[in-house]
Design a protein around this motif. Structure first.
Motif, PDB file in Angstrom:
ATOM      1  N   ALA A  31       2.697  -8.391   6.411  1.00  0.00           N
ATOM      2  CA  ALA A  31       2.719  -8.709   4.974  1.00  0.00           C
ATOM      3  C   ALA A  31       2.677 -10.219   4.753  1.00  0.00           C
ATOM      4  CB  ALA A  31       3.950  -8.103   4.315  1.00  0.00           C
ATOM      5  N   ILE A  32       3.418 -10.957   5.557  1.00  0.00           N
ATOM      6  CA  ILE A  32       3.411 -12.424   5.445  1.00  0.00           C
ATOM      7  C   ILE A  32       2.010 -12.951   5.769  1.00  0.00           C
ATOM      8  CG2 ILE A  32       4.282 -14.554   6.493  1.00  0.00           C
ATOM      9  CD1 ILE A  32       7.012 -12.998   6.786  1.00  0.00           C
ATOM     10  N   ARG A  33       1.410 -12.399   6.812  1.00  0.00           N
ATOM     11  CA  ARG A  33       0.053 -12.813   7.200  1.00  0.00           C
ATOM     12  C   ARG A  33      -0.950 -12.496   6.093  1.00  0.00           C
ATOM     13  NH1 ARG A  33      -4.385 -10.875   9.905  1.00  0.00           N
ATOM     14  NH2 ARG A  33      -3.576  -8.773  10.009  1.00  0.00           N
ATOM     15  N   LEU A  34      -0.873 -11.290   5.529  1.00  0.00           N
ATOM     16  CA  LEU A  34      -1.797 -10.902   4.459  1.00  0.00           C
ATOM     17  C   LEU A  34      -1.583 -11.733   3.198  1.00  0.00           C
ATOM     18  CD1 LEU A  34      -1.811  -7.019   4.799  1.00  0.00           C
ATOM     19  CD2 LEU A  34      -3.728  -8.575   5.188  1.00  0.00           C
ATOM     20  N   CYS A  38      -5.138 -13.155   2.037  1.00  0.00           N
ATOM     21  CA  CYS A  38      -5.995 -12.513   1.039  1.00  0.00           C
ATOM     22  C   CYS A  38      -5.253 -11.907  -0.145  1.00  0.00           C
ATOM     23  CB  CYS A  38      -6.829 -11.411   1.686  1.00  0.00           C
ATOM     24  SG  CYS A  38      -5.860  -9.970   2.147  1.00  0.00           S
ATOM     25  N   CYS A  39      -4.003 -11.655  -0.017  1.00  0.00           N
ATOM     26  CA  CYS A  39      -3.298 -10.866  -1.028  1.00  0.00           C
ATOM     27  C   CYS A  39      -2.257 -11.683  -1.762  1.00  0.00           C
ATOM     28  CB  CYS A  39      -2.637  -9.656  -0.371  1.00  0.00           C
ATOM     29  SG  CYS A  39      -3.726  -8.674   0.649  1.00  0.00           S
ATOM     30  N   GLY A  40      -2.453 -12.990  -1.827  1.00  0.00           N
ATOM     31  CA  GLY A  40      -1.456 -13.879  -2.387  1.00  0.00           C
ATOM     32  C   GLY A  40      -0.989 -13.544  -3.783  1.00  0.00           C
ATOM     33  N   GLY A  41      -1.810 -12.902  -4.580  1.00  0.00           N
ATOM     34  CA  GLY A  41      -1.415 -12.561  -5.938  1.00  0.00           C
ATOM     35  C   GLY A  41      -0.412 -11.439  -6.014  1.00  0.00           C
ATOM     36  N   LEU A  42      -0.285 -10.645  -4.966  1.00  0.00           N
ATOM     37  CA  LEU A  42       0.627  -9.507  -4.977  1.00  0.00           C
ATOM     38  C   LEU A  42       2.043  -9.904  -4.607  1.00  0.00           C
ATOM     39  CD1 LEU A  42      -1.555  -6.769  -3.244  1.00  0.00           C
ATOM     40  CD2 LEU A  42      -1.071  -7.021  -5.677  1.00  0.00           C
ATOM     41  N   GLY A  43       2.212 -10.802  -3.667  1.00  0.00           N
ATOM     42  CA  GLY A  43       3.518 -11.182  -3.169  1.00  0.00           C
ATOM     43  C   GLY A  43       3.876 -10.394  -1.918  1.00  0.00           C
ATOM     44  N   LEU A  51       2.083  -1.520   2.628  1.00  0.00           N
ATOM     45  CA  LEU A  51       1.832  -1.280   4.050  1.00  0.00           C
ATOM     46  C   LEU A  51       2.761  -0.201   4.589  1.00  0.00           C
ATOM     47  CD1 LEU A  51       1.269  -4.851   5.552  1.00  0.00           C
ATOM     48  CD2 LEU A  51      -0.414  -3.027   5.284  1.00  0.00           C
ATOM     49  N   ALA A  52       4.044  -0.286   4.225  1.00  0.00           N
ATOM     50  CA  ALA A  52       5.010   0.715   4.680  1.00  0.00           C
ATOM     51  C   ALA A  52       4.609   2.114   4.215  1.00  0.00           C
ATOM     52  CB  ALA A  52       6.409   0.366   4.172  1.00  0.00           C
ATOM     53  N   LEU A  66      -6.120  -3.165   7.543  1.00  0.00           N
ATOM     54  CA  LEU A  66      -7.543  -3.259   7.184  1.00  0.00           C
ATOM     55  C   LEU A  66      -7.825  -2.623   5.827  1.00  0.00           C
ATOM     56  CD1 LEU A  66      -9.204  -2.546  10.643  1.00  0.00           C
ATOM     57  CD2 LEU A  66      -9.046  -4.737   9.450  1.00  0.00           C
ATOM     58  N   ASP A  67      -7.217  -1.473   5.576  1.00  0.00           N
ATOM     59  CA  ASP A  67      -7.390  -0.809   4.276  1.00  0.00           C
ATOM     60  C   ASP A  67      -6.867  -1.686   3.143  1.00  0.00           C
ATOM     61  OD1 ASP A  67      -8.468   1.386   5.565  1.00  0.00           O
ATOM     62  OD2 ASP A  67      -6.677   2.640   5.342  1.00  0.00           O
ATOM     63  N   MET A  68      -5.728  -2.313   3.382  1.00  0.00           N
ATOM     64  CA  MET A  68      -5.116  -3.172   2.360  1.00  0.00           C
ATOM     65  C   MET A  68      -6.041  -4.344   2.041  1.00  0.00           C
ATOM     66  SD  MET A  68      -2.070  -3.401   0.824  1.00  0.00           S
ATOM     67  CE  MET A  68      -1.280  -4.615  -0.186  1.00  0.00           C
ATOM     68  N   VAL A  69      -6.599  -4.968   3.066  1.00  0.00           N
ATOM     69  CA  VAL A  69      -7.517  -6.094   2.865  1.00  0.00           C
ATOM     70  C   VAL A  69      -8.723  -5.635   2.057  1.00  0.00           C
ATOM     71  CG1 VAL A  69      -9.093  -7.690   4.024  1.00  0.00           C
ATOM     72  CG2 VAL A  69      -6.783  -7.362   4.911  1.00  0.00           C
ATOM     73  N   GLU A  70      -9.303  -4.507   2.422  1.00  0.00           N
ATOM     74  CA  GLU A  70     -10.474  -3.989   1.703  1.00  0.00           C
ATOM     75  C   GLU A  70     -10.141  -3.688   0.252  1.00  0.00           C
ATOM     76  OE1 GLU A  70     -11.940  -0.654   3.917  1.00  0.00           O
ATOM     77  OE2 GLU A  70     -12.552  -1.896   5.605  1.00  0.00           O
ATOM     78  N   ASP A  71      -8.997  -3.069  -0.002  1.00  0.00           N
ATOM     79  CA  ASP A  71      -8.607  -2.737  -1.380  1.00  0.00           C
ATOM     80  C   ASP A  71      -8.418  -3.984  -2.228  1.00  0.00           C
ATOM     81  OD1 ASP A  71      -8.714  -0.066  -0.774  1.00  0.00           O
ATOM     82  OD2 ASP A  71      -6.533   0.238  -0.785  1.00  0.00           O
ATOM     83  N   VAL A  72      -7.756  -4.994  -1.670  1.00  0.00           N
ATOM     84  CA  VAL A  72      -7.502  -6.218  -2.435  1.00  0.00           C
ATOM     85  C   VAL A  72      -8.802  -6.966  -2.696  1.00  0.00           C
ATOM     86  CG1 VAL A  72      -6.389  -8.480  -2.353  1.00  0.00           C
ATOM     87  CG2 VAL A  72      -5.117  -6.432  -1.744  1.00  0.00           C
TER      88      VAL A  72
END
Length: 175
Positions: A31-34, A38-43, A51-52, A66-72
């Motif tokens: 989560a910290i890496r993401l 790429c996902c800085g707006g979510l926190g 992810l959990a 990978l799914d999270m990155v694609e969705d964002v």
């Protein structure tokens, strides 16, 4: 629709509580890496929860990330890395990059032509005169909203139209 809603985030029970200690640590690390990539707006916390939930539903950690990155990246309004333009599949994107170089336009209908660069790649940018956009300069960082993605010889390029908006983060003003 917010990015959180788009990614399936909800206010239900916290799925992190159902993970073992080792998996939860890996979720926190990812989560910290993401959040930084790429996902800085979510926190971080929202990314951890999502992810959990994905891991808890049976996805591997790698697939969940990978799914999270694609969705964002697919979410409207998300900043798209230049190196990812070929995978986005949308006509309009938001990008943030540095103007590497500008050259003389080949047509009188072009205001400026140049090359944008970020840490993932380089992409040609065309600013059309009719778009009435502000002038950009080499070395400037620009954040562009609603740049039109087009293709030439298998490469993605960007064009600023009347729909596009240019922001200069160093100036802290929208134009």
């Amino acid at each position: 629709m917010t990015q959180a809603k788009h990614c399936g985030l909800s206010s239900e029970a916290d799925p992190r509580e159902q993970l073992d200690v080792e998996t939860r640590r890996e979720v926190e690390k990812q989560a910290i890496r993401l959040d930084g990539k790429c996902c800085g707006g979510l926190g971080v916390e929202a990314i951890e929860r999502e992810l959990a939930a994905r891991v808890q539903s049976g996805r591997s950690m790698q697939d969940a990330v990978l799914d999270m990155v694609e969705d964002v990246q697919a979410a409207p309004g998300a900043i798209v890395a230049l190196g990812e333009l070929v995978q986005v599949g949308r006509k309009w994107v938001d990008v943030e990059a540095t103007v590497e170089t500008l050259w003389e336009p080949s047509s009188p209908s072009m205001q400026q032509v140049g090359l944008l660069e970020d840490e993932t790649g380089k992409t040609k940018l065309t600013v059309w005169k009719r778009s009435k956009q502000p002038l950009i300069a080499e070395g400037q960082t620009v954040r562009i909203r609603d740049a039109a993605v087009s293709w030439y010889q298998g490469r993605a390029s960007l064009a600023l139209t009347g729909r596009s908006m240019v922001h200069f983060p160093e100036r802290a003003a929208w134009w």
